[in-house]
Enzyme design. Structure first.
Site, PDB file in Angstrom:
ATOM      1  N   GLN A 279      47.781  25.906 106.727  1.00 37.24           N
ATOM      2  CA  GLN A 279      48.370  25.994 108.392  1.00 37.24           C
ATOM      3  C   GLN A 279      47.515  25.209 109.267  1.00 37.24           C
ATOM      4  O   GLN A 279      46.412  25.267 109.427  1.00 37.24           O
ATOM      5  CB  GLN A 279      48.282  27.523 108.619  1.00 37.24           C
ATOM      6  CG  GLN A 279      49.106  28.432 108.122  1.00 37.24           C
ATOM      7  CD  GLN A 279      50.590  28.229 108.120  1.00 37.24           C
ATOM      8  OE1 GLN A 279      51.053  27.604 108.867  1.00 37.24           O
ATOM      9  NE2 GLN A 279      51.292  28.542 107.039  1.00 37.24           N
ATOM     10  N   TYR A 307      55.692  31.472  95.588  1.00 40.29           N
ATOM     11  CA  TYR A 307      54.692  30.307  95.906  1.00 40.29           C
ATOM     12  C   TYR A 307      53.996  30.717  97.399  1.00 40.29           C
ATOM     13  O   TYR A 307      54.095  30.188  98.403  1.00 40.29           O
ATOM     14  CB  TYR A 307      55.960  29.151  96.475  1.00 40.29           C
ATOM     15  CG  TYR A 307      56.717  28.674  95.270  1.00 40.29           C
ATOM     16  CD1 TYR A 307      56.219  28.155  94.094  1.00 40.29           C
ATOM     17  CD2 TYR A 307      58.090  29.234  95.233  1.00 40.29           C
ATOM     18  CE1 TYR A 307      57.118  27.972  92.977  1.00 40.29           C
ATOM     19  CE2 TYR A 307      58.979  28.678  94.103  1.00 40.29           C
ATOM     20  CZ  TYR A 307      58.368  28.052  93.113  1.00 40.29           C
ATOM     21  OH  TYR A 307      59.062  27.779  91.856  1.00 40.29           O
ATOM     22  N   ASN A 312      47.751  33.093 101.876  1.00 41.03           N
ATOM     23  CA  ASN A 312      47.548  33.182 103.508  1.00 41.03           C
ATOM     24  C   ASN A 312      48.398  34.514 103.874  1.00 41.03           C
ATOM     25  O   ASN A 312      47.753  35.500 104.563  1.00 41.03           O
ATOM     26  CB  ASN A 312      48.256  32.280 104.314  1.00 41.03           C
ATOM     27  CG  ASN A 312      48.030  31.925 105.616  1.00 41.03           C
ATOM     28  OD1 ASN A 312      47.112  32.187 106.111  1.00 41.03           O
ATOM     29  ND2 ASN A 312      49.121  31.861 106.288  1.00 41.03           N
ATOM     30  N   GLU A 328      52.445  31.291  92.128  1.00 46.15           N
ATOM     31  CA  GLU A 328      52.139  29.804  92.849  1.00 46.15           C
ATOM     32  C   GLU A 328      51.967  28.873  91.591  1.00 46.15           C
ATOM     33  O   GLU A 328      51.401  29.335  90.584  1.00 46.15           O
ATOM     34  CB  GLU A 328      50.697  30.065  93.565  1.00 46.15           C
ATOM     35  CG  GLU A 328      50.392  28.625  94.135  1.00 46.15           C
ATOM     36  CD  GLU A 328      51.440  27.916  94.845  1.00 46.15           C
ATOM     37  OE1 GLU A 328      51.752  26.751  94.427  1.00 46.15           O
ATOM     38  OE2 GLU A 328      51.761  28.273  95.729  1.00 46.15           O
ATOM     39  N   ASP A 395      58.560  31.508 101.757  1.00 42.76           N
ATOM     40  CA  ASP A 395      58.095  30.535 102.546  1.00 42.76           C
ATOM     41  C   ASP A 395      58.482  29.239 102.267  1.00 42.76           C
ATOM     42  O   ASP A 395      57.550  28.440 101.730  1.00 42.76           O
ATOM     43  CB  ASP A 395      56.347  30.562 103.057  1.00 42.76           C
ATOM     44  CG  ASP A 395      56.087  29.580 104.133  1.00 42.76           C
ATOM     45  OD1 ASP A 395      56.936  28.899 104.850  1.00 42.76           O
ATOM     46  OD2 ASP A 395      54.862  29.745 104.508  1.00 42.76           O
ATOM     47  N   CYS A 420      60.371  26.869 108.325  1.00 46.35           N
ATOM     48  CA  CYS A 420      59.737  25.529 109.188  1.00 46.35           C
ATOM     49  C   CYS A 420      61.045  24.691 109.374  1.00 46.35           C
ATOM     50  O   CYS A 420      60.733  23.652 110.057  1.00 46.35           O
ATOM     51  CB  CYS A 420      58.706  24.789 108.301  1.00 46.35           C
ATOM     52  SG  CYS A 420      59.388  24.083 106.676  1.00 46.35           S
ATOM     53  N   GLU A 454      58.470  26.871 114.226  1.00 48.22           N
ATOM     54  CA  GLU A 454      58.368  27.706 112.849  1.00 48.22           C
ATOM     55  C   GLU A 454      58.955  29.154 113.076  1.00 48.22           C
ATOM     56  O   GLU A 454      59.034  29.936 114.130  1.00 48.22           O
ATOM     57  CB  GLU A 454      56.763  27.982 112.593  1.00 48.22           C
ATOM     58  CG  GLU A 454      56.564  28.610 111.335  1.00 48.22           C
ATOM     59  CD  GLU A 454      56.322  27.445 110.188  1.00 48.22           C
ATOM     60  OE1 GLU A 454      55.591  27.807 108.998  1.00 48.22           O
ATOM     61  OE2 GLU A 454      56.530  26.103 110.346  1.00 48.22           O
TER      62      GLU A 454
END
Length: 454
Positions: A279, A307, A312, A328, A395, A420, A454
């Site tokens: 980030q 993913y 985070n 992931e 995300d 985003c 965002e």
């Protein structure tokens, strides 16, 4: 003034279109990609929020929660091209630069620093003869359809403005630590042939606690002598270095930093590896995690995150759920996530190297899915029948979710969607709202002084 900016935006577009806002904000302020405009910040954020509200109101969203950024020194990473004023690859005359659109021509560009292109040297102008040949109808008729499309793309570029090189001696948008290191690193590069010659890019990665990693990119093979010189610079400046060249990655000790975020007063530890995603706005990341925790606090069952990167959101949300599974495909991110799981003592979290397609196939039958081995992390067999996934977190990249993923998400009771790109979010929500309703909606100003939220 803020009032003038706001009135100008309202008068010209009336908040009708996110696309218009993306084009109008930079032009109205003549913003570049490196300075800050603290006195204009509130009006700029208000304009972005108003556009977002107008875009999503037809979907029946609740009142927006708005989270503002720091007005300067908010970016934890920065990337610079190195330009040599003298002969190519000379030593002693290098400086940092970025490439920005000429004033008044910032048309719908990516957020500053979001995905910068590496520019090694200025593009040569197209010769006049080539322009004439490309405009020659007789020549055009001899081309195949594929060649014609390629030619049309080249023609389309001919009249477009090009980015201009801008010397950067300081970067107010970047962290204080980056600004402290910039002149010291540049001085070392300009006084050392080993470090400065054939260098074309420098990247900085920092943390809120002051850790720093500098990546130096070269057009030459890195030697043991280079490593010794970089190690001496590491000792002098108190930060880590990584050298990169063709088929070479040479860390001087570490190739990562360790970030410590404060989330609702609790420390969360994250390993952030050089070259992988993290980030960009540290304090804004803290706010996003706090909002996600509060929004999922009363949900039951288990959490699935697709993913998940280095974990985070996964680790921050883990206390709200019985069990948490993150998937992931990046091996670097999976290794970092395992480090983060151990550091944060998240005993109910598993993050595996696994594609969403493999997970979906196994979940359909509630069968056992096997993760891929990564480094010292052995492959695992995960019995999906032991999970009660009531919530899924996604995300996605700016392109949003494809139809298959949307259909899969609609099978879960709760969806947490981090976006985003408001434009693709709007398209995805039109489908998701056929089975779900939006109960909470927040905007986070990750990239101040740009049209992006965002």
């Amino acid at each position: 003034s803020e009032m003038c900016i706001r009135d100008s935006i309202n008068a010209e577009y009336g908040g009708r279109s996110h696309h218009c806002m993306r084009r109008s904000l930079p032009r109205l302020l003549r913003m570049n990609i490196y300075d800050v405009y603290p006195s204009d910040y509130a009006a700029l954020l208000e304009a972005k929020v108003a556009t977002t509200r107008n875009t999503f109101t037809p979907l029946g969203i609740p009142e927006l929660e708005v989270f503002a950024s720091s007005k300067e020194h908010y970016r934890m990473r920065a990337e610079f091209t190195i330009f040599h004023e003298g002969a190519k690859n000379s030593v002693g005359d290098a400086y940092y630069c970025m490439y920005d659109w000429p004033a008044g021509q910032q048309e719908d560009q990516p957020a500053a620093g979001e995905a910068p292109a590496v520019v090694e040297e200025q593009e040569a102008e197209e010769p006049d003869g080539k322009r004439q040949k490309m405009s020659d109808g007789a020549t055009r008729r001899k081309l195949s359809k594929k060649a014609m499309r390629k030619l049309q793309r080249k023609e389309a570029k001919l009249g477009q403005p090009k980015k201009e090189r801008v010397r950067i001696d300081k970067l107010p948008r970047a962290s204080t630590r980056i600004n402290e290191l910039m002149p010291e690193v540049l001085s070392a590069l300009n006084t050392s042939e080993l470090l400065g010659q054939y260098l074309f890019q420098v990247n900085f990665l920092t943390t809120l606690s002051g850790e720093a990693l500098v990546t130096l990119l070269y057009h030459k093979k890195l030697t043991d002598e280079w490593a010794a010189e970089a190690a001496a610079l590491k000792q002098r400046l108190g930060c880590d270095f990584v050298g990169r060249a063709k088929k070479q990655v040479l860390p001087v000790d570490r190739n990562f930093v360790v970030e410590e975020l404060s989330v609702h007063g609790k420390p969360l530890i994250y390993k952030q590896v050089e070259g992988s995603f993290s980030q960009p706005n540290g304090h804004m990341c803290e706010k996003m995690l706090e909002w996600a925790i509060d929004s999922t606090k009363k949900l039951d069952g288990d959490l699935l995150e697709l993913y998940c990167g280095n974990g985070n959101f996964t680790l921050a949300l883990a206390p709200n759920f019985g069990k948490v599974l993150g998937t992931e495909i990046s091996k670097i991110s999976v290794e970092a996530a395992q480090f983060n799981i151990e550091q944060n003592k998240a005993e109910n979290v598993i993050i595996g190297c696994l594609s969403s397609e493999d997970f979906s196939a196994a979940w359909a039958n509630k069968s056992i899915v096997k993760t891929r081995p990564v480094g010292d992390i052995a492959a695992q067999e995960i019995d999906l029948s032991q999970y009660n996934f009531t919530t899924v977190l996604v995300d996605p990249p700016r392109a949003g979710l494809d139809d298959g993923t949307i259909s899969m998400l609609q099978q879960y009771e709760n969806i947490v969607y981090i976006s985003c790109n408001p434009e693709t979010l709007r398209v995805n929500l039109e489908e998701l709202c056929k089975t779900h309703s939006v109960t909470k909606f927040a905007v986070f100003d990750q990239f101040p002084y740009t049209p992006h939220l965002e």
